[in-house]
Scaffold this motif. Structure first.
Motif, PDB file in Angstrom:
ATOM      1  N   UNK A  98       0.835  -1.193   0.000  1.00  0.00           N
ATOM      2  CA  UNK A  98       0.000   0.000   0.000  1.00  0.00           C
ATOM      3  C   UNK A  98       0.874   1.249   0.000  1.00  0.00           C
ATOM      4  N   UNK A  99       0.324   2.332  -0.491  1.00  0.00           N
ATOM      5  CA  UNK A  99       0.969   3.637  -0.337  1.00  0.00           C
ATOM      6  C   UNK A  99       0.456   4.253   0.954  1.00  0.00           C
ATOM      7  N   UNK A 100       1.362   4.713   1.803  1.00  0.00           N
ATOM      8  CA  UNK A 100       0.987   5.162   3.139  1.00  0.00           C
ATOM      9  C   UNK A 100       1.675   6.486   3.457  1.00  0.00           C
ATOM     10  N   UNK A 101       1.143   7.179   4.448  1.00  0.00           N
ATOM     11  CA  UNK A 101       1.788   8.346   5.023  1.00  0.00           C
ATOM     12  C   UNK A 101       2.326   7.925   6.397  1.00  0.00           C
ATOM     13  N   UNK A 102       3.615   8.185   6.602  1.00  0.00           N
ATOM     14  CA  UNK A 102       4.304   7.761   7.828  1.00  0.00           C
ATOM     15  C   UNK A 102       4.616   9.008   8.640  1.00  0.00           C
ATOM     16  N   UNK A 103       4.239   9.014   9.911  1.00  0.00           N
ATOM     17  CA  UNK A 103       4.458  10.163  10.785  1.00  0.00           C
ATOM     18  C   UNK A 103       5.319   9.772  11.968  1.00  0.00           C
ATOM     19  N   UNK A 104       6.251  10.635  12.274  1.00  0.00           N
ATOM     20  CA  UNK A 104       7.008  10.528  13.515  1.00  0.00           C
ATOM     21  C   UNK A 104       6.293  11.400  14.533  1.00  0.00           C
ATOM     22  N   UNK A 105       5.578  10.781  15.458  1.00  0.00           N
ATOM     23  CA  UNK A 105       4.774  11.535  16.408  1.00  0.00           C
ATOM     24  C   UNK A 105       5.613  12.305  17.412  1.00  0.00           C
ATOM     25  N   UNK A 106       6.913  12.004  17.477  1.00  0.00           N
ATOM     26  CA  UNK A 106       7.782  12.721  18.416  1.00  0.00           C
ATOM     27  C   UNK A 106       8.151  14.110  17.903  1.00  0.00           C
ATOM     28  N   UNK A 107       8.304  14.265  16.576  1.00  0.00           N
ATOM     29  CA  UNK A 107       8.683  15.564  16.016  1.00  0.00           C
ATOM     30  C   UNK A 107       7.740  16.043  14.921  1.00  0.00           C
ATOM     31  N   UNK A 108       6.636  15.302  14.675  1.00  0.00           N
ATOM     32  CA  UNK A 108       5.605  15.666  13.698  1.00  0.00           C
ATOM     33  C   UNK A 108       6.112  15.696  12.251  1.00  0.00           C
ATOM     34  N   UNK A 109       7.208  15.021  11.943  1.00  0.00           N
ATOM     35  CA  UNK A 109       7.681  14.912  10.570  1.00  0.00           C
ATOM     36  C   UNK A 109       6.916  13.807   9.858  1.00  0.00           C
ATOM     37  N   UNK A 110       6.617  14.026   8.575  1.00  0.00           N
ATOM     38  CA  UNK A 110       5.870  13.044   7.793  1.00  0.00           C
ATOM     39  C   UNK A 110       6.580  12.767   6.473  1.00  0.00           C
ATOM     40  N   UNK A 111       6.273  11.610   5.892  1.00  0.00           N
ATOM     41  CA  UNK A 111       6.828  11.230   4.604  1.00  0.00           C
ATOM     42  C   UNK A 111       5.881  10.221   3.962  1.00  0.00           C
ATOM     43  N   UNK A 112       5.844  10.219   2.636  1.00  0.00           N
ATOM     44  CA  UNK A 112       5.034   9.258   1.889  1.00  0.00           C
ATOM     45  C   UNK A 112       5.920   8.088   1.499  1.00  0.00           C
ATOM     46  N   UNK A 113       5.434   6.869   1.721  1.00  0.00           N
ATOM     47  CA  UNK A 113       6.222   5.687   1.400  1.00  0.00           C
ATOM     48  C   UNK A 113       5.339   4.498   1.083  1.00  0.00           C
ATOM     49  N   UNK A 114       5.966   3.338   1.040  1.00  0.00           N
ATOM     50  CA  UNK A 114       5.258   2.083   0.734  1.00  0.00           C
ATOM     51  C   UNK A 114       5.170   1.227   1.993  1.00  0.00           C
ATOM     52  N   UNK A 115       4.108   0.460   2.066  1.00  0.00           N
ATOM     53  CA  UNK A 115       3.886  -0.463   3.181  1.00  0.00           C
ATOM     54  C   UNK A 115       3.997  -1.888   2.665  1.00  0.00           C
ATOM     55  N   UNK A 116       4.832  -2.703   3.325  1.00  0.00           N
ATOM     56  CA  UNK A 116       5.020  -4.106   2.954  1.00  0.00           C
ATOM     57  C   UNK A 116       4.747  -5.001   4.151  1.00  0.00           C
ATOM     58  N   UNK A 117       4.625  -6.290   3.848  1.00  0.00           N
ATOM     59  CA  UNK A 117       4.473  -7.275   4.919  1.00  0.00           C
ATOM     60  C   UNK A 117       5.844  -7.617   5.481  1.00  0.00           C
ATOM     61  N   UNK A 118       5.934  -7.611   6.767  1.00  0.00           N
ATOM     62  CA  UNK A 118       7.197  -7.942   7.431  1.00  0.00           C
ATOM     63  C   UNK A 118       7.364  -9.452   7.439  1.00  0.00           C
ATOM     64  N   UNK A 119       8.476  -9.915   6.860  1.00  0.00           N
ATOM     65  CA  UNK A 119       8.713 -11.350   6.721  1.00  0.00           C
ATOM     66  C   UNK A 119       9.288 -11.968   7.990  1.00  0.00           C
ATOM     67  N   UNK A 120      10.170 -11.234   8.634  1.00  0.00           N
ATOM     68  CA  UNK A 120      10.834 -11.774   9.825  1.00  0.00           C
ATOM     69  C   UNK A 120      10.175 -11.245  11.090  1.00  0.00           C
ATOM     70  N   UNK A 121       9.933 -12.153  12.005  1.00  0.00           N
ATOM     71  CA  UNK A 121       9.303 -11.779  13.271  1.00  0.00           C
ATOM     72  C   UNK A 121      10.395 -11.617  14.331  1.00  0.00           C
ATOM     73  N   UNK A 122      11.130 -10.519  14.205  1.00  0.00           N
ATOM     74  CA  UNK A 122      12.196 -10.253  15.169  1.00  0.00           C
ATOM     75  C   UNK A 122      11.617  -9.633  16.444  1.00  0.00           C
ATOM     76  N   UNK A 123      12.299  -9.797  17.538  1.00  0.00           N
ATOM     77  CA  UNK A 123      11.820  -9.148  18.773  1.00  0.00           C
ATOM     78  C   UNK A 123      11.935  -7.635  18.657  1.00  0.00           C
TER      79      UNK A 123
END
Length: 304
Positions: A98-123
């Motif tokens: 998907x095409x998504x908008x990503x926000x850093x809630x700590x500094x209110x910066x945003x960027x447009x990017x892609x969303x993928x499924x995470x393959x590895x279930x790392x801690x």
């Protein structure tokens, strides 16, 4: 005989008085109602046409947030390693990119990017971000940060045309400026014309320049028709145009002709690198395998 002449003269006077009264009534606007009705009908037709034009509207496309498609508000992490594919975020359980908008809630910066499924279930945090996304959003490697990721969708929005004003029958045009009349001396004008023609020689005819033939023929337009619903392959989304251009250059080095497409959402510009269109499924699969062989493992099929 005198009585007959007197009666004839009286009838003529009565007829002239009646005709004068009729003309006076017309000049005062009391006669010829059928002309007034025609003018009123023409004004009504113009106003109706103007209303139809004003009611029509054009549409433009814009991207809006679609939280019903995907939404996540939790900690995100960049592991500090460089990554390909531009700006992206991975999350477990995602079905389709998907095409998504990503926000850093700590500094209110945003960027447009892609969303993928995470393959590895790392801690650690479920949201895993690319190096380009981390750089744009101001993330520190290995430090979890509160993030918000929302899917985007394209919608058509009507844009109203400006109203068209019309002049009604009651409005009047401004009076023209007064023209000052000056006497014309034909002898003086003729003498001045002769003096002018004698002093200034007639201009020599100049031949029109002959256009040169085009030396280089225009390149044929790239064929964009395809029977596939998603004939293009998206290599990545970038928030910096230079990074998109560098990625396109690396693809051209192995014989793949990419295209860098600019977009914007919520005031943020981004650049997508895509290749295609492919004419068949087998051609598209071969191209995807070649792209992933370069390390772009997150490349996926898109409409355009």
């Amino acid at each position: 005989m005198g009585h007959y002449q007197t009666m004839t003269r009286a009838w003529r006077i009565a007829f002239l008085l009646g005709a004068t009264a009729t003309l006076t009534a017309c000049e005062d606007g009391q006669g010829f109602d059928f002309l007034k009705k025609k003018e009123a009908g023409e004004v009504a037709a113009v106003e109706t046409e103007a209303e139809l034009i004003e009611g029509s509207a054009e549409t433009i496309e814009r991207e809006v947030e679609a939280p019903d498609v995907f939404q996540a508000s939790e900690d995100g992490l960049w592991d500090g390693r460089p990554s390909l594919g531009g700006v992206w975020v991975a999350y477990p359980g995602v079905k389709d990119p998907e095409r998504v908008v990503i926000r850093n809630l700590a500094n209110n910066k945003t960027v447009i990017g892609a969303l993928f499924r995470r393959e590895r279930d790392n801690p650690g945090p479920k949201l895993q971000l690319s190096s380009d996304a981390a750089q744009t959003l101001g993330l520190i490697a290995g430090q979890p940060t509160k993030m918000s990721v929302v899917a985007l969708r394209t919608e058509s929005v009507p844009v109203e045309k400006p109203a068209i004003s019309t002049l009604s029958g009651s409005e009047s045009l401004p009076a023209p400026d007064a023209i000052e009349a000056q006497p014309l001396d034909p002898i003086a004008k003729a003498k001045a014309a002769l003096d002018k023609s004698t002093a200034a020689p007639a201009p020599k005819p100049v031949a029109a320049p002959v256009p040169k033939a085009t030396e280089v023929a225009a390149a044929p337009a790239r064929k964009s028709s395809s029977s596939l619903a998603k004939p293009f392959i998206q290599i990545g989304i970038f928030s910096v145009k230079e990074n998109a251009d560098n990625t396109a250059t690396s693809l051209r080095g192995i014989g793949i002709l990419p295209a860098v497409k600019q977009g914007s959402s919520q005031g943020k510009k981004f650049w997508r690198v895509v290749v295609g269109p492919s004419g068949s499924s087998s051609e598209r699969a071969t191209l995807l395998k070649k792209v992933k062989g370069l390390g772009f493992n997150d490349a996926y099929f898109v409409t355009n």
